[in-house]
Scaffold this active site. Structure first.
Site, PDB file in Angstrom:
ATOM      1  N   LYS A  84     -31.008 -14.591 -31.990  1.00  0.00           N
ATOM      2  CA  LYS A  84     -29.648 -14.908 -32.429  1.00  0.00           C
ATOM      3  C   LYS A  84     -29.294 -16.366 -32.103  1.00  0.00           C
ATOM      4  CE  LYS A  84     -24.981 -13.017 -31.912  1.00  0.00           C
ATOM      5  NZ  LYS A  84     -24.218 -11.952 -31.255  1.00  0.00           N
ATOM      6  N   GLU A 183     -16.846 -11.127 -33.118  1.00  0.00           N
ATOM      7  CA  GLU A 183     -17.017 -10.179 -32.006  1.00  0.00           C
ATOM      8  C   GLU A 183     -15.723  -9.937 -31.225  1.00  0.00           C
ATOM      9  OE1 GLU A 183     -20.398 -11.822 -29.958  1.00  0.00           O
ATOM     10  OE2 GLU A 183     -21.694 -11.367 -31.643  1.00  0.00           O
TER      11      GLU A 183
END
Ligand code: AMP
Length: 644
Positions: A84, A183
């Site tokens: 990521k 998120e």
């Protein structure tokens, strides 16, 4: 979190899942009208380590998830983790990451960062797609049907290229990515913070193993307009997540550090242990990899233990009769990590400044990430924002749960069960013998608070388990367990003397805070729970109906538990009095007392005694032993020289 059960409703015919594609771990969740739940793998594990191992010769995928992580030390150059950190980045952007990544990162088309294993080169989205495909398989096994659509989360600071790379990963994995969600927004959605306030300003503090970020969001609830399947526009780098139904978020500011996290605390502990070991056994002592690995494991375990306990024992056998042993207290750890915690706090101040807000403008603080379990972190965050942060949902799961909530909004699933203005089912705690003491009754308007005093049943009891329950029935076995915690460190006292005050507080978002404090010692403990996750309106109705149907037998059962508790306490007192003054009373009276006690004991031990007869026998015993109690008191006073 309760286990997910396959859905029955037609709305799930083509389910939309929520995916947290994490640096370290990934998860998949889904949400129906009962709220969001994690989809576990066949072994019941919710986390999928974001780790892929390739075969050096063929370039084939050899292992994904836990197996790849476990064997990472053996295959350092074939095992790809933290991909990521490379998503949507140029090769030159990731120089700083290379020190942390043992696999090869090369320059690809348009100067992008690529991963090379042997002769094969992979783009970061290709590697992420392998993880997504694994999660997709997991969801398909769960639903028993294909899963084609998903909502995926990304950090708020991801730019357009990083978001696009995440979409690409989804596409390669055969998933239509209906929306990319920030998120922190997902974490807020998991707590339904979009629904309660017309315009909520929320801070999300996310401190994991290796990364830290704090974001300030403004959330608004927009009525669902998107038809299921319709694609909403992508979120821009600034976060403005508009269009379609569901929640609109605006990331007002975000700050953080991509190399700050719990791993640093582990390192500090390792350095402490190493220094002390060298002091004790000689400065020249080397630490082979196996010892270092053991130190790392021990350091993390010690850190985690100190989040729960005031102190922990550390013991390392270094061989050759050398044993390193010490106790470490939470205070010592806190002194050591204070500067590290302050780095996160500085970020909080910075993020408030850049959002041009003061702490008082923040309605809620949500905690995400394993390292927010550290009490000092929680304390400092509470101090800075001036409010108790939300920690009720599992720190590992909260982002995936929120992604599932967003997915359910897009699917048009009604989650109004979670958004009530009243408490749908009574809330209480377990008391002696398996009965339930209700503190907040059904249909109370939220926010609401209740407080009640309890005590101990055993002499010298130093800890009390508080078991939080939901439901209308009288016995623990017929209610739903919401969670439990232990109040520790109560000073030993005779039964009934400690004064334990239990407080239930349901705030405007429906989050339940339960705290218990022992008033003499001031020891306290608590838990935070989301009571309405996992229940549908129909289930609530069913529970209510059952409670009515069983009302009479429940009352009797509860009464019997109370009678048994009382009888045991009284019999214990009588036995103590008999031991003290049994010789001083006449035999006839003694026999009479013994007979009444035996009769009550008979009721206590009987499987299904008649409650009225039991109560009558208990009253008779109590009345019949007044003289004995008086004699015992007189004796005590005499012994202490207080009467003539
Ligand atoms: P995450 O990346 O969110 O999974 O967080 C992982 C980090 O949280 C690791 O550094 C863990 O050691 C740390 N962690 C997990 N549980 C606890 C705990 N109870 N107390 C302190 N740190 C914890």
């Amino acid at each position: 979190m309760s286990q997910a059960t396959p859905p029955a409703s037609a709305a799930q015919a083509d389910p939309i899942v929520g995916i947290d594609l994490g640096t370290t771990n990934s998860l998949v969740a889904w949400c129906d009208e009962r709220g969001p739940r994690i989809i576990p793998d066949a072994l019941g594990r919710s986390l999928l380590p974001s780790v892929v191992r390739f075969n050096r010769g063929t370039g084939d995928v050899e292992a994904v998830g836990q197996e790849a992580r476990t064997e990472a030390v053996r295959f350092p150059r074939e095992t790809v983790f933290s991909v990521k950190r490379l998503m949507g980045r140029g090769r030159d952007d990731v120089d700083a990451e290379l020190a942390y990544l043992p696999y090869e990162v090369v320059r690809g088309e348009n100067d992008t960062a690529r991963v090379r294993v042997g002769e094969r080169v992979f783009s970061p989205p290709e590697v992420s797609a392998i993880i997504l495909a694994k999660l997709r398989e997991r969801a398909e096994a769960h639903f028993g049907r294909p899963v084609r659509r998903a909502v995926i989360t990304v950090p708020a600071y991801f730019d357009d290229a990083q978001r696009q790379a995440t979409r690409d990963a989804g596409r390669i994995a055969g998933l239509e990515v209906l929306r990319i969600v920030n998120e922190p927004t997902a974490a807020a959605l998991a707590y339904n913070l979009d629904q309660r306030h017309a315009d909520a300003t929320v801070a999300v503090f996310d401190l994991g193993g290796g990364t830290f970020d704090v974001s300030i969001l403004r959330l608004q609830h927009a009525p669902t307009e998107t038809k299921p399947g319709e694609v909403a526009p992508a979120t821009g780098a600034s976060g403005g997540n508009s269009g379609g139904g569901g929640s609109i978020d605006q990331v007002l500011a975000t700050a953080g550090d991509t190399h700050l996290g719990g791993d640093d605390v582990d390192q500090m502990l390792i350095a402490l242990f190493q220094g002390e070991i060298q002091k004790q056994f000689g400065a020249g002592l080397a630490f082979p990899p196996a010892t270092l690995q053991a130190l790392r494991t021990l350091a993390e375990a010690t850190k985690i233990r100190l989040s729960e306990n005031e102190s922990g024992a550390v013991e390392i056998d270094l061989g050759g009769g050398r044993l390193y042993k010490r106790t470490i207290t939470r205070g010592e750890l806190e002194a050591m990590i204070a500067p590290w915690v302050e780095r996160t706090i500085d970020c909080c101040r910075r993020v408030l400044r850049s959002a041009k807000l003061g702490p008082g403008d923040i309605q809620r603080v949500v905690m995400v990430g394993g390292s927010t379990r550290i009490p000092l972190v929680r304390r400092r965050v509470a101090e800075v924002f001036g409010s108790e942060p939300y920690t009720a949902l599992n720190h590992d799961e909260v982002v995936a749960l929120g992604a599932a909530v967003q997915a359910s909004i897009l699917a048009g699933i009604n989650r109004d069960m979670l958004l009530l203005d009243v408490i749908p089912l009574s809330l209480g705690i377990e008391t002696m013998g398996g009965a339930v003491a209700k503190l907040i009754v059904a249909n109370s308007t939220i926010p609401c608070r209740a407080r009640e005093n309890f005590s101990t049943y055993v002499d010298g009891q130093t800890s009390v388990m508080i078991h939080v329950l939901q439901g209308e029935r009288e016995l623990v076995k017929d209610c739903r367990s919401l969670g439990r915690f232990e109040l520790k460190g109560v000073p030993p006292m005779p039964a009934g003397l400690p004064k334990i005050e239990v407080t239930f507080l349901v705030d405007a978002n429906g989050i339940l805070n339960v705290s218990a404090i022992e008033k003499r010692s001031e020891k306290s403990a608590g838990i935070q729970i989301v009571p309405n996750h996992g229940l549908s309106r129909d289930e609530v109705r069913q529970i209510e109906a059952q409670s009515l149907a069983h009302a009479r037998e429940d009352m009797t059962a509860h009464r019997l538990i109370d009678l048994r508790n009382q009888a045991r306490l009284d019999i214990r007192a009588i036995e103590r009095q008999l031991a003290k003054v049994g010789d001083a009373i006449d035999a006839e009276y003694r026999d009479q007392v013994a007979a009444s006690v035996a009769k009550v004991k008979g009721f206590v031990d009987a499987a299904a005694p008649d409650a009225d007869a039991f109560a009558k026998a208990l009253t008779e015993m109590d009345h019949g032993t007044v003289r004995l109690a008086e004699t015992a008191i007189r004796k005590t006073l005499q012994d202490e020289g207080l009467t003539g």
